[in-house]
Scaffold this active site. Structure first.
Site, PDB file in Angstrom:
ATOM      1  CG  ASP A 177       3.225 -35.344  17.233  1.00  0.00           C
ATOM      2  OD1 ASP A 177       2.250 -34.419  17.077  1.00  0.00           O
ATOM      3  OD2 ASP A 177       4.075 -35.424  16.438  1.00  0.00           O
ATOM      4  CE1 TYR A 183       6.681 -36.208  10.849  1.00  0.00           C
ATOM      5  CE2 TYR A 183       5.216 -37.515  12.927  1.00  0.00           C
ATOM      6  CZ  TYR A 183       6.127 -36.397  12.227  1.00  0.00           C
ATOM      7  OH  TYR A 183       6.334 -35.076  13.097  1.00  0.00           O
ATOM      8  CE  LYS A 233       3.841 -32.795  14.269  1.00  0.00           C
ATOM      9  NZ  LYS A 233       3.696 -33.905  14.501  1.00  0.00           N
ATOM     10  N   GLY A 288      13.182 -33.410  19.118  1.00  0.00           N
ATOM     11  CA  GLY A 288      14.346 -33.416  18.700  1.00  0.00           C
ATOM     12  C   GLY A 288      15.285 -33.317  20.023  1.00  0.00           C
ATOM     13  CB  VAL A 289      15.659 -33.920  23.674  1.00  0.00           C
ATOM     14  CG1 VAL A 289      14.415 -33.012  23.991  1.00  0.00           C
ATOM     15  CG2 VAL A 289      15.305 -35.348  23.482  1.00  0.00           C
ATOM     16  CG  ASN A 303      20.359 -30.599  19.165  1.00  0.00           C
ATOM     17  OD1 ASN A 303      20.582 -30.183  20.344  1.00  0.00           O
ATOM     18  ND2 ASN A 303      19.519 -29.683  18.503  1.00  0.00           N
ATOM     19  CB  SER A 304      19.946 -34.717  14.219  1.00  0.00           C
ATOM     20  OG  SER A 304      19.136 -33.747  13.548  1.00  0.00           O
ATOM     21  CG  LEU A 337      22.843 -33.278  22.623  1.00  0.00           C
ATOM     22  CD1 LEU A 337      21.790 -32.591  23.257  1.00  0.00           C
ATOM     23  CD2 LEU A 337      24.183 -32.971  23.195  1.00  0.00           C
TER      24      LEU A 337
END
Length: 339
Positions: free
Chosen positions: A51, A56, A82, A232-233, A235-236, A239
């Site tokens: 993707d 970007y 996109k 984003g698993v 969360n920036s 995690l």
């Protein structure tokens, strides 16, 4: 690597996919050789869904992904990019600071109309140097990026004319699927109540920590046959790193509340003998509505680490232990959260 279907289409994508934002120099420079090595590492692990977006690196990431995939068997991969931003050239050294280091000399204008989407696709073909795009996502439409007032204009343009461009591209066979690429739930609900879409690339709202998509969006996706690609698993990053000094959540410094929740989650992971990143990476795929988990990095070593965290089969009973520490993102105000 296992594959899953995108919505009600015949298109199959690998359960882990590669997001190319970092290859465009997001937050730090990414030399071309490093970008190519990272992409080759992803390929070696069986990742076959890539993707990218014009945004970007202001065209840089599309060029690099296109250069990489050009030498691969064209039926062996799935590619998404996109629409919603049109790039225009600017003098060298005058590119605004969008957090990309060493981007190409372009700026971006938002355009979610029929003509804007068609022009964006043509420009992406040229930058990619490829004759095929499988999935198109409408990028960053919503109040999160534009604020409520400005987004009302963009959303009307998209629903009045832009959606027709995507439908035409799909019906003609130019693309196989389309959807939204966003960081918020409300705009997904707005669009899905007015149009049918195949998939949503949702960043940060269906994770081990942030369950904002659970109450309304996931039930609506099940009802309409719309799949999720979850980005984003981590969360920036929090995690992946745990609640260390300087941790970020949702692109901002983590609050004490978030640090506390993630600290408790880290303790759960430790009791099971795994790094917190492992359940964070694997959690979304427990739901069959999720087609793929999108991971992005500009370092082969980081990609290897992520893939190692994807490999061990975690016990199902680990996940309920995280439930007391989950959260739902605060309601959006009238102003843009992220430009």
């Amino acid at each position: 690597m296992k594959t899953r279907r995108i919505g009600n289409t015949a298109l199959e994508v690998t359960e882990i996919s590669f997001g190319a934002a970092a290859l465009g120099g997001l937050y730090r420079a990414c030399p071309r050789e490093q970008a190519m090595e990272t992409l080759e590492t992803a390929w070696s692990y069986g990742i076959r869904y890539y993707d990218v977006a014009p945004w970007y690196g202001l065209g840089l990431a599309e060029r690099r992904v296109g250069d990489f995939l050009r030498d691969k068997p064209e039926n062996d991969y799935v590619l998404s990019t996109k629409v919603g931003r049109l790039l225009r050239p600017v003098p060298t050294g005058t590119v605004p600071d969008y957090s990309y280091v060493d981007p190409l000399s372009f700026d971006a204008d938002y355009d979610y109309s029929y003509d804007g989407i068609m022009r964006s696709v043509d420009f992406s073909y040229a930058r990619l140097g490829l004759n095929r795009i499988d999935i198109l996502y409408v990028h960053d439409i919503g109040s999160y990026t534009h604020g409520a007032a400005r987004n009302a204009v963009h959303l009307k343009n998209f629903l009045d004319t832009g959606i027709k461009a995507l439908e035409k591209l799909k019906s003609s066979g130019a693309i196989k699927a389309f959807g939204l690429g966003v960081n918020e739930v409300p705009v997904c609900l707005d669009v899905m109540r007015n149009a049918d879409i195949d998939t949503i690339l949702m960043a940060g709202r269906y994770t081990l920590l942030d369950r904002s998509a659970v109450a309304e969006l996931i039930p609506l996706c099940r009802q309409k046959g719309t799949s999720l690609v979850v980005g984003g698993v981590f969360n920036s990053g929090i995690l992946a790193t745990g609640p260390v000094p300087g941790s970020h959540f949702d692109y901002m410094p983590a609050t004490d509340e978030v640090l506390g929740k993630v600290g408790a989650m880290e303790e759960v992971a430790k009791r099971h003998g795994v790094p917190l990143a492992a359940p964070a990476l694997q959690f979304p795929l427990r739901d069959p509505i999720v087609s793929s988990v999108l991971i992005g990095t500009a370092k082969p070593s980081s990609l290897v680490r992520n893939m190692e965290n994807f490999e061990p089969q975690l016990p199902a009973d680990i996940y309920p232990e995280f439930e007391p520490y989950t959260l739902v993102a605060a309601p959006l105000g009238e102003e843009a959260v992220r430009v």
